[in-house]
Write a protein that holds these residues in place. Structure first.
Motif, PDB file in Angstrom:
ATOM      1  N   ALA A  48       0.835  -1.204   0.000  1.00 42.85           N
ATOM      2  CA  ALA A  48       0.000   0.000   0.000  1.00 42.85           C
ATOM      3  C   ALA A  48       0.866   1.248   0.000  1.00 42.85           C
ATOM      4  O   ALA A  48       0.568   2.218  -0.699  1.00 42.85           O
ATOM      5  CB  ALA A  48      -0.930  -0.006   1.206  1.00 42.85           C
ATOM      6  N   LEU A  49       1.956   1.231   0.762  1.00 43.02           N
ATOM      7  CA  LEU A  49       2.857   2.390   0.795  1.00 43.02           C
ATOM      8  C   LEU A  49       3.542   2.599  -0.553  1.00 43.02           C
ATOM      9  O   LEU A  49       3.655   3.733  -1.034  1.00 43.02           O
ATOM     10  CB  LEU A  49       3.901   2.223   1.895  1.00 43.02           C
ATOM     11  N   ALA A  50       4.004   1.523  -1.150  1.00 42.29           N
ATOM     12  CA  ALA A  50       4.641   1.637  -2.463  1.00 42.29           C
ATOM     13  C   ALA A  50       3.637   2.118  -3.509  1.00 42.29           C
ATOM     14  O   ALA A  50       3.946   2.976  -4.340  1.00 42.29           O
ATOM     15  CB  ALA A  50       5.236   0.287  -2.874  1.00 42.29           C
ATOM     16  N   GLY A  51       2.422   1.589  -3.462  1.00 39.52           N
ATOM     17  CA  GLY A  51       1.387   2.019  -4.389  1.00 39.52           C
ATOM     18  C   GLY A  51       1.030   3.485  -4.210  1.00 39.52           C
ATOM     19  O   GLY A  51       0.808   4.206  -5.186  1.00 39.52           O
ATOM     20  N   ALA A  52       1.008   3.943  -2.960  1.00 39.88           N
ATOM     21  CA  ALA A  52       0.715   5.352  -2.692  1.00 39.88           C
ATOM     22  C   ALA A  52       1.803   6.253  -3.251  1.00 39.88           C
ATOM     23  O   ALA A  52       1.514   7.308  -3.831  1.00 39.88           O
ATOM     24  CB  ALA A  52       0.552   5.581  -1.198  1.00 39.88           C
ATOM     25  N   ALA A  53       3.050   5.849  -3.095  1.00 41.61           N
ATOM     26  CA  ALA A  53       4.161   6.658  -3.607  1.00 41.61           C
ATOM     27  C   ALA A  53       4.129   6.722  -5.135  1.00 41.61           C
ATOM     28  O   ALA A  53       4.255   7.803  -5.729  1.00 41.61           O
ATOM     29  CB  ALA A  53       5.486   6.079  -3.126  1.00 41.61           C
ATOM     30  N   ILE A  54       3.947   5.588  -5.761  1.00 41.86           N
ATOM     31  CA  ILE A  54       3.919   5.547  -7.229  1.00 41.86           C
ATOM     32  C   ILE A  54       2.681   6.270  -7.764  1.00 41.86           C
ATOM     33  O   ILE A  54       2.766   7.062  -8.704  1.00 41.86           O
ATOM     34  CB  ILE A  54       3.972   4.089  -7.721  1.00 41.86           C
ATOM     35  N   GLY A  55       1.534   6.018  -7.158  1.00 40.29           N
ATOM     36  CA  GLY A  55       0.298   6.670  -7.594  1.00 40.29           C
ATOM     37  C   GLY A  55       0.324   8.175  -7.376  1.00 40.29           C
ATOM     38  O   GLY A  55      -0.166   8.943  -8.204  1.00 40.29           O
ATOM     39  N   GLY A  56       0.914   8.608  -6.264  1.00 34.99           N
ATOM     40  CA  GLY A  56       1.023  10.041  -6.000  1.00 34.99           C
ATOM     41  C   GLY A  56       1.908  10.738  -7.012  1.00 34.99           C
ATOM     42  O   GLY A  56       1.590  11.826  -7.498  1.00 34.99           O
ATOM     43  N   ALA A  57       3.025  10.124  -7.347  1.00 31.23           N
ATOM     44  CA  ALA A  57       3.925  10.708  -8.353  1.00 31.23           C
ATOM     45  C   ALA A  57       3.254  10.764  -9.721  1.00 31.23           C
ATOM     46  O   ALA A  57       3.330  11.776 -10.420  1.00 31.23           O
ATOM     47  CB  ALA A  57       5.218   9.899  -8.431  1.00 31.23           C
ATOM     48  N   ALA A  58       2.565   9.695 -10.087  1.00 29.41           N
ATOM     49  CA  ALA A  58       1.869   9.686 -11.376  1.00 29.41           C
ATOM     50  C   ALA A  58       0.741  10.712 -11.402  1.00 29.41           C
ATOM     51  O   ALA A  58       0.561  11.437 -12.389  1.00 29.41           O
ATOM     52  CB  ALA A  58       1.317   8.293 -11.659  1.00 29.41           C
ATOM     53  N   GLY A  59      -0.017  10.811 -10.317  1.00 30.03           N
ATOM     54  CA  GLY A  59      -1.093  11.789 -10.241  1.00 30.03           C
ATOM     55  C   GLY A  59      -0.588  13.212 -10.328  1.00 30.03           C
ATOM     56  O   GLY A  59      -1.205  14.069 -10.972  1.00 30.03           O
ATOM     57  N   TYR A  60       0.545  13.469  -9.689  1.00 35.39           N
ATOM     58  CA  TYR A  60       1.145  14.801  -9.756  1.00 35.39           C
ATOM     59  C   TYR A  60       1.535  15.156 -11.187  1.00 35.39           C
ATOM     60  O   TYR A  60       1.239  16.241 -11.670  1.00 35.39           O
ATOM     61  CB  TYR A  60       2.368  14.868  -8.847  1.00 35.39           C
ATOM     62  N   LEU A  61       2.201  14.231 -11.859  1.00 36.04           N
ATOM     63  CA  LEU A  61       2.649  14.504 -13.229  1.00 36.04           C
ATOM     64  C   LEU A  61       1.477  14.689 -14.183  1.00 36.04           C
ATOM     65  O   LEU A  61       1.500  15.568 -15.050  1.00 36.04           O
ATOM     66  CB  LEU A  61       3.561  13.377 -13.712  1.00 36.04           C
ATOM     67  N   ILE A  62       0.443  13.889 -14.018  1.00 34.23           N
ATOM     68  CA  ILE A  62      -0.720  14.010 -14.890  1.00 34.23           C
ATOM     69  C   ILE A  62      -1.456  15.318 -14.625  1.00 34.23           C
ATOM     70  O   ILE A  62      -1.829  16.030 -15.553  1.00 34.23           O
ATOM     71  CB  ILE A  62      -1.655  12.800 -14.713  1.00 34.23           C
ATOM     72  N   ALA A  63      -1.665  15.661 -13.370  1.00 38.24           N
ATOM     73  CA  ALA A  63      -2.394  16.889 -13.039  1.00 38.24           C
ATOM     74  C   ALA A  63      -1.614  18.131 -13.430  1.00 38.24           C
ATOM     75  O   ALA A  63      -2.184  19.131 -13.854  1.00 38.24           O
ATOM     76  CB  ALA A  63      -2.708  16.920 -11.550  1.00 38.24           C
ATOM     77  N   ARG A  64      -0.315  18.081 -13.303  1.00 35.53           N
ATOM     78  CA  ARG A  64       0.500  19.250 -13.627  1.00 35.53           C
ATOM     79  C   ARG A  64       0.519  19.508 -15.129  1.00 35.53           C
ATOM     80  O   ARG A  64       0.622  20.650 -15.565  1.00 35.53           O
ATOM     81  CB  ARG A  64       1.919  19.049 -13.124  1.00 35.53           C
ATOM     82  N   SER A  65       0.403  18.473 -15.916  1.00 31.61           N
ATOM     83  CA  SER A  65       0.438  18.644 -17.367  1.00 31.61           C
ATOM     84  C   SER A  65      -0.928  18.983 -17.941  1.00 31.61           C
ATOM     85  O   SER A  65      -1.114  18.987 -19.138  1.00 31.61           O
ATOM     86  CB  SER A  65       0.978  17.378 -18.029  1.00 31.61           C
ATOM     87  N   ASP A  66      -1.898  19.262 -17.072  1.00 31.29           N
ATOM     88  CA  ASP A  66      -3.250  19.561 -17.507  1.00 31.29           C
ATOM     89  C   ASP A  66      -3.295  20.774 -18.425  1.00 31.29           C
ATOM     90  O   ASP A  66      -3.898  20.750 -19.477  1.00 31.29           O
ATOM     91  CB  ASP A  66      -4.139  19.789 -16.283  1.00 31.29           C
ATOM     92  N   ARG A  67      -2.636  21.834 -18.065  1.00 38.52           N
ATOM     93  CA  ARG A  67      -2.581  23.027 -18.901  1.00 38.52           C
ATOM     94  C   ARG A  67      -1.112  23.314 -19.149  1.00 38.52           C
ATOM     95  O   ARG A  67      -0.405  23.795 -18.253  1.00 38.52           O
ATOM     96  CB  ARG A  67      -3.252  24.194 -18.207  1.00 38.52           C
TER      97      ARG A  67
END
Length: 86
Positions: A48-67
């Motif tokens: 769960a911790l590893a998934g949170a770290a990977i998912g958080g990094a992916a979510g950050y990159l996707i959200a930041r590239s929104d605009r």
């Protein structure tokens, strides 16, 4: 173990709802999703911790590239504004 995952999901959803900017929301949603998936697949807290770290990094990159080229900033009074990324 199942109760722990449900509690983590509830905490993560609360964090997601209280996040302020689009980037913060994307990061929180990614981390929560990653934690749930990682915990369900491995059945361990480490997964769960590893998934949170990977998912958080992916979510950050996707959200930041929104605009492209624009970021959300906060001034010293807490107001949000959008400007070109530094």
């Amino acid at each position: 173990m199942k109760k722990t995952f449900i509690a983590l999901a509830l905490i993560a959803s609360t964090v997601t709802l209280s996040a302020c900017s689009q980037t913060e929301r994307g990061t929180a949603i990614g981390a929560a999703s990653g934690a749930i998936i990682g915990g369900a697949v491995t059945g361990r807290a480490g997964g769960a911790l590893a998934g949170a770290a990977i998912g958080g990094a992916a979510g950050y990159l996707i959200a930041r590239s929104d605009r492209n080229g624009y970021c959300v900033y906060r001034d010293r009074h807490g107001r949000r504004y959008e400007a070109r990324c530094r």
